[in-house]
Design a protein around this motif. Structure first.
Motif, PDB file in Angstrom:
ATOM      1  N   ALA A  30     136.719 -30.999 -20.089  1.00  0.00           N
ATOM      2  CA  ALA A  30     136.957 -30.368 -18.790  1.00  0.00           C
ATOM      3  C   ALA A  30     137.821 -29.121 -18.974  1.00  0.00           C
ATOM      4  CB  ALA A  30     137.653 -31.351 -17.844  1.00  0.00           C
ATOM      5  N   ASP A  31     137.414 -28.034 -18.314  1.00  0.00           N
ATOM      6  CA  ASP A  31     138.203 -26.803 -18.365  1.00  0.00           C
ATOM      7  C   ASP A  31     139.506 -26.988 -17.584  1.00  0.00           C
ATOM      8  OD1 ASP A  31     136.358 -25.352 -19.843  1.00  0.00           O
ATOM      9  OD2 ASP A  31     135.259 -24.699 -18.068  1.00  0.00           O
ATOM     10  N   LEU A  32     140.586 -26.435 -18.122  1.00  0.00           N
ATOM     11  CA  LEU A  32     141.863 -26.387 -17.411  1.00  0.00           C
ATOM     12  C   LEU A  32     141.937 -25.034 -16.721  1.00  0.00           C
ATOM     13  CD1 LEU A  32     144.244 -27.891 -20.133  1.00  0.00           C
ATOM     14  CD2 LEU A  32     143.187 -29.054 -18.194  1.00  0.00           C
ATOM     15  N   LEU A  33     142.093 -25.062 -15.406  1.00  0.00           N
ATOM     16  CA  LEU A  33     142.022 -23.830 -14.620  1.00  0.00           C
ATOM     17  C   LEU A  33     143.349 -23.490 -13.970  1.00  0.00           C
ATOM     18  CD1 LEU A  33     138.694 -24.514 -12.679  1.00  0.00           C
ATOM     19  CD2 LEU A  33     138.953 -23.404 -14.894  1.00  0.00           C
ATOM     20  N   GLU A  34     143.547 -22.197 -13.737  1.00  0.00           N
ATOM     21  CA  GLU A  34     144.602 -21.730 -12.851  1.00  0.00           C
ATOM     22  C   GLU A  34     144.006 -20.614 -12.000  1.00  0.00           C
ATOM     23  OE1 GLU A  34     147.869 -20.292 -15.117  1.00  0.00           O
ATOM     24  OE2 GLU A  34     146.920 -18.365 -15.579  1.00  0.00           O
ATOM     25  N   PHE A  35     144.683 -20.281 -10.901  1.00  0.00           N
ATOM     26  CA  PHE A  35     144.155 -19.283  -9.982  1.00  0.00           C
ATOM     27  C   PHE A  35     145.081 -18.079  -9.929  1.00  0.00           C
ATOM     28  CE2 PHE A  35     142.456 -23.366  -8.740  1.00  0.00           C
ATOM     29  CZ  PHE A  35     141.115 -23.078  -8.526  1.00  0.00           C
ATOM     30  N   GLY A  36     144.471 -16.883 -10.035  1.00  0.00           N
ATOM     31  CA  GLY A  36     145.221 -15.644 -10.044  1.00  0.00           C
ATOM     32  C   GLY A  36     145.530 -15.129  -8.650  1.00  0.00           C
ATOM     33  N   PRO A  37     146.130 -13.916  -8.557  1.00  0.00           N
ATOM     34  CA  PRO A  37     146.557 -13.353  -7.261  1.00  0.00           C
ATOM     35  C   PRO A  37     145.399 -13.032  -6.322  1.00  0.00           C
ATOM     36  CG  PRO A  37     146.778 -11.741  -9.051  1.00  0.00           C
ATOM     37  CD  PRO A  37     146.484 -13.060  -9.691  1.00  0.00           C
ATOM     38  N   GLU A  38     144.166 -12.969  -6.860  1.00  0.00           N
ATOM     39  CA  GLU A  38     143.013 -12.724  -5.999  1.00  0.00           C
ATOM     40  C   GLU A  38     142.865 -13.801  -4.920  1.00  0.00           C
ATOM     41  OE1 GLU A  38     141.983 -11.175 -10.143  1.00  0.00           O
ATOM     42  OE2 GLU A  38     142.917 -12.960  -9.255  1.00  0.00           O
ATOM     43  N   LEU A  39     143.452 -14.972  -5.194  1.00  0.00           N
ATOM     44  CA  LEU A  39     143.326 -16.074  -4.237  1.00  0.00           C
ATOM     45  C   LEU A  39     144.007 -15.738  -2.908  1.00  0.00           C
ATOM     46  CD1 LEU A  39     142.030 -18.896  -4.236  1.00  0.00           C
ATOM     47  CD2 LEU A  39     144.258 -19.837  -4.810  1.00  0.00           C
ATOM     48  N   GLN A  40     145.102 -14.972  -2.968  1.00  0.00           N
ATOM     49  CA  GLN A  40     145.789 -14.574  -1.734  1.00  0.00           C
ATOM     50  C   GLN A  40     144.927 -13.643  -0.920  1.00  0.00           C
ATOM     51  OE1 GLN A  40     148.234 -17.124  -1.627  1.00  0.00           O
ATOM     52  NE2 GLN A  40     148.914 -15.513  -0.250  1.00  0.00           N
ATOM     53  N   ALA A  41     144.202 -12.744  -1.596  1.00  0.00           N
ATOM     54  CA  ALA A  41     143.283 -11.851  -0.880  1.00  0.00           C
ATOM     55  C   ALA A  41     142.178 -12.655  -0.217  1.00  0.00           C
ATOM     56  CB  ALA A  41     142.694 -10.824  -1.855  1.00  0.00           C
ATOM     57  N   ALA A  42     141.678 -13.659  -0.931  1.00  0.00           N
ATOM     58  CA  ALA A  42     140.646 -14.527  -0.371  1.00  0.00           C
ATOM     59  C   ALA A  42     141.154 -15.227   0.880  1.00  0.00           C
ATOM     60  CB  ALA A  42     140.200 -15.548  -1.413  1.00  0.00           C
ATOM     61  N   LYS A  43     142.373 -15.711   0.840  1.00  0.00           N
ATOM     62  CA  LYS A  43     142.960 -16.412   1.985  1.00  0.00           C
ATOM     63  C   LYS A  43     143.056 -15.483   3.196  1.00  0.00           C
ATOM     64  CE  LYS A  43     145.272 -19.885   3.923  1.00  0.00           C
ATOM     65  NZ  LYS A  43     145.730 -19.341   5.200  1.00  0.00           N
ATOM     66  N   SER A  44     143.439 -14.226   2.973  1.00  0.00           N
ATOM     67  CA  SER A  44     143.555 -13.274   4.088  1.00  0.00           C
ATOM     68  C   SER A  44     142.199 -13.010   4.720  1.00  0.00           C
ATOM     69  CB  SER A  44     144.160 -11.956   3.585  1.00  0.00           C
ATOM     70  OG  SER A  44     145.469 -12.159   3.094  1.00  0.00           O
ATOM     71  N   LEU A  45     141.170 -12.860   3.898  1.00  0.00           N
ATOM     72  CA  LEU A  45     139.823 -12.620   4.414  1.00  0.00           C
ATOM     73  C   LEU A  45     139.300 -13.827   5.180  1.00  0.00           C
ATOM     74  CD1 LEU A  45     138.340 -10.811   1.286  1.00  0.00           C
ATOM     75  CD2 LEU A  45     138.698  -9.788   3.548  1.00  0.00           C
ATOM     76  N   VAL A  46     139.552 -15.019   4.645  1.00  0.00           N
ATOM     77  CA  VAL A  46     139.116 -16.242   5.327  1.00  0.00           C
ATOM     78  C   VAL A  46     139.835 -16.393   6.660  1.00  0.00           C
ATOM     79  CG1 VAL A  46     139.194 -18.767   5.222  1.00  0.00           C
ATOM     80  CG2 VAL A  46     138.394 -17.477   3.247  1.00  0.00           C
ATOM     81  N   ASP A  47     141.134 -16.097   6.681  1.00  0.00           N
ATOM     82  CA  ASP A  47     141.905 -16.192   7.926  1.00  0.00           C
ATOM     83  C   ASP A  47     141.361 -15.237   8.981  1.00  0.00           C
ATOM     84  OD1 ASP A  47     143.546 -18.154   6.970  1.00  0.00           O
ATOM     85  OD2 ASP A  47     145.185 -16.800   6.413  1.00  0.00           O
ATOM     86  N   ALA A  48     140.925 -14.045   8.544  1.00  0.00           N
ATOM     87  CA  ALA A  48     140.361 -13.074   9.487  1.00  0.00           C
ATOM     88  C   ALA A  48     139.082 -13.615  10.115  1.00  0.00           C
ATOM     89  CB  ALA A  48     140.090 -11.749   8.768  1.00  0.00           C
ATOM     90  N   CYS A  49     138.260 -14.279   9.305  1.00  0.00           N
ATOM     91  CA  CYS A  49     137.033 -14.885   9.836  1.00  0.00           C
ATOM     92  C   CYS A  49     137.361 -15.987  10.828  1.00  0.00           C
ATOM     93  CB  CYS A  49     136.187 -15.450   8.689  1.00  0.00           C
ATOM     94  SG  CYS A  49     135.454 -14.209   7.608  1.00  0.00           S
ATOM     95  N   LEU A  50     138.302 -16.858  10.460  1.00  0.00           N
ATOM     96  CA  LEU A  50     138.658 -17.980  11.327  1.00  0.00           C
ATOM     97  C   LEU A  50     139.217 -17.491  12.658  1.00  0.00           C
ATOM     98  CD1 LEU A  50     140.392 -20.417   8.788  1.00  0.00           C
ATOM     99  CD2 LEU A  50     138.116 -20.634   9.792  1.00  0.00           C
ATOM    100  N   ALA A  51     139.972 -16.383  12.628  1.00  0.00           N
ATOM    101  CA  ALA A  51     140.591 -15.868  13.849  1.00  0.00           C
ATOM    102  C   ALA A  51     139.554 -15.376  14.849  1.00  0.00           C
ATOM    103  CB  ALA A  51     141.548 -14.726  13.493  1.00  0.00           C
TER     104      ALA A  51
END
Length: 215
Positions: A108-129
């Motif tokens: 199994a690959d060991l993963l971590e998430f970079g700063p792009e995840l915060q940008a993704a969250k902002s875009l998703v929040d805009a859709c939800l709003a």
């Protein structure tokens, strides 16, 4: 359980010809001043820990031997047939001739998430709003779980990957999903070995549990 465990009795220090033991604060306490119940608890804990050390070492040896055996079989097949046993990542499933026992090695690959995840969250929040209240409640729930950080500060990976499978045409949503993909970093891998057995070749597999919590 064998009685030849690595059990060590409560260590004592001789002070003026009398036995003393250390307490949790590092103070020397006369053995005669320690409550019998506290001594009984100390003895039980040391006995169980002794067994646990032995079992841990035994499992470590077993794991090492298992990987050696699987690796030897893979090398033998590669040598004799020029073929690789298992997938590209090293995943392999081996079954007994009668189909009732199985050994599976999974990488199994060991993963971590970079700063792009915060940008993704902002875009998703805009859709939800912009979505009307009550619409796409199921997706809202997945988003909430995906970006909800647990006690150890970890993102819910399973829900995040579930989010990637949601097909929505909104360009911001598409950009958000791409940002999630771009945020994924593979930082290593971990190899697991699992064991199963069944009563017949067409029966249901049962896991042979080595995990103490699942035993």
């Amino acid at each position: 359980m064998s009685e030849t465990t690595n059990y060590n009795p409560t260590p004592t220090i001789d002070v003026g010809g009398k036995p003393f033991i250390y307490d949790a604060k590092g103070n020397l306490v006369p053995l005669s001043a320690v409550k019998p119940m506290d001594l009984l608890q100390d003895e039980m804990v040391r006995k169980v820990i002794g067994y646990a050390r032995e079992l841990s070492a035994q499992i470590a040896r077993f794991k090492g031997h298992t990987f050696d055996d699987v690796g030897s079989l893979q090398a033998l097949i590669a040598q004799d047939y020029g073929a690789t046993l298992g997938g590209k990542k090293g995943n392999v499933s081996l079954t007994s001739f009668d189909g009732t026992q199985r050994v599976t090695v999974q990488v199994a690959d060991l993963l971590e998430f970079g700063p792009e995840l915060q940008a993704a969250k902002s875009l998703v929040d805009a859709c939800l709003a912009e979505w009307s209240e009550g619409s796409r409640d199921e997706i809202r729930a997945i988003v909430t779980r995906a970006f909800n950080v647990d006690k150890e500060g970890q993102i819910n990976r399973a829900e995040l990957f579930m989010l990637l499978r949601v097909s929505i045409e909104d360009e911001r949503w598409q950009n958000a999903m791409q940002a999630i993909r771009d945020s994924i970093r593979i930082i290593g891998s971990k190899t697991y070995v699992r064991f199963h057995e069944r009563d017949s070749a067409d029966g249901a597999w049962r896991a042979i549990t080595i995990d103490l919590a699942a035993a």
